[in-house]
Design a protein around this motif. Structure first.
Motif, PDB file in Angstrom:
ATOM      1  N   GLN A 178      -6.169   7.549   3.635  1.00  0.00           N
ATOM      2  CA  GLN A 178      -4.953   7.800   2.860  1.00  0.00           C
ATOM      3  C   GLN A 178      -5.298   8.257   1.444  1.00  0.00           C
ATOM      4  OE1 GLN A 178      -3.336   3.821   3.379  1.00  0.00           O
ATOM      5  NE2 GLN A 178      -1.591   4.705   4.480  1.00  0.00           N
ATOM      6  N   SER A 180       2.645   6.231  -2.469  1.00  0.00           N
ATOM      7  CA  SER A 180       3.762   7.086  -2.882  1.00  0.00           C
ATOM      8  C   SER A 180       3.749   7.307  -4.389  1.00  0.00           C
ATOM      9  CB  SER A 180       5.086   6.450  -2.453  1.00  0.00           C
ATOM     10  OG  SER A 180       6.171   7.231  -2.879  1.00  0.00           O
ATOM     11  N   VAL A 239       3.873  10.023   2.783  1.00  0.00           N
ATOM     12  CA  VAL A 239       3.727   8.577   2.948  1.00  0.00           C
ATOM     13  C   VAL A 239       4.736   8.014   3.934  1.00  0.00           C
ATOM     14  CG1 VAL A 239       3.712   6.346   1.757  1.00  0.00           C
ATOM     15  CG2 VAL A 239       2.877   8.389   0.584  1.00  0.00           C
ATOM     16  N   TYR A 240       5.993   8.426   3.795  1.00  0.00           N
ATOM     17  CA  TYR A 240       7.073   7.815   4.594  1.00  0.00           C
ATOM     18  C   TYR A 240       7.577   8.752   5.664  1.00  0.00           C
ATOM     19  CZ  TYR A 240       7.100   4.589   0.657  1.00  0.00           C
ATOM     20  OH  TYR A 240       6.735   3.691  -0.320  1.00  0.00           O
ATOM     21  N   THR A 292       0.817  -1.218   0.000  1.00  0.00           N
ATOM     22  CA  THR A 292       0.000   0.000   0.000  1.00  0.00           C
ATOM     23  C   THR A 292       0.849   1.266   0.000  1.00  0.00           C
ATOM     24  OG1 THR A 292      -1.745  -1.168   1.164  1.00  0.00           O
ATOM     25  CG2 THR A 292      -1.850   1.218   1.217  1.00  0.00           C
ATOM     26  N   SER A 293       1.877   1.317   0.844  1.00  0.00           N
ATOM     27  CA  SER A 293       2.718   2.522   0.920  1.00  0.00           C
ATOM     28  C   SER A 293       3.386   2.822  -0.411  1.00  0.00           C
ATOM     29  CB  SER A 293       3.778   2.377   2.009  1.00  0.00           C
ATOM     30  OG  SER A 293       3.167   2.297   3.270  1.00  0.00           O
TER      31      SER A 293
END
Length: 129
Positions: A98, A62, A128-129, A57-58
């Protein structure tokens, strides 16, 4: 191994992207966000973000930020209009916070392109990170 070789990974089919999304395989190539991003793939990518079963998902979130940033930064009016239409469509289907955040942030950036910041809209997005 989903991809035969690196050249194949840089031209993935929707089926290969989907298979990777639900796999435990590592990213096939650095900056692979650039290979999966296209107007045709974004609706599929959005479904991954809304699906708790997706193991990457991440990565896909991104990639959405990179896609928006690249389109807005390009300044190509036709692509920006297409992006806005796409984001507007996703507004109606987004389930996760998100994805809803990406929609709102994208609409804002489209209206205020001078606020582009690579740290948020480039590879490794701080959103995101």
């Amino acid at each position: 191994m989903i991809f035969k070789d690196l050249q194949h990974a840089w031209n993935p089919s929707p089926e290969e992207i989907r298979a990777w999304a639900y796999s435990n395989e590592k990213i096939p190539e650095q900056d692979w966000e650039l290979a999966v991003n296209s107007f045709e793939n974004i609706p599929m990518i959005c479904t991954f973000i809304d699906d708790e079963k997706c193991t990457h998902t991440s990565f896909f979130l991104s990639s959405l930020y990179v896609f928006t940033g690249d389109i807005v930064r390009s300044g190509i009016t036709e692509d920006i209009v297409s992006l806005y239409e796409l984001v507007d469509h996703v507004t109606k289907t987004a389930k996760s916070e998100q994805l809803k955040n990406w929609v709102e942030r994208s609409k804002h950036l489209i209206k205020h392109p001078k606020e582009y910041d690579y740290d948020y809209w480039g590879l490794g997005s701080k959103y995101v990170y």
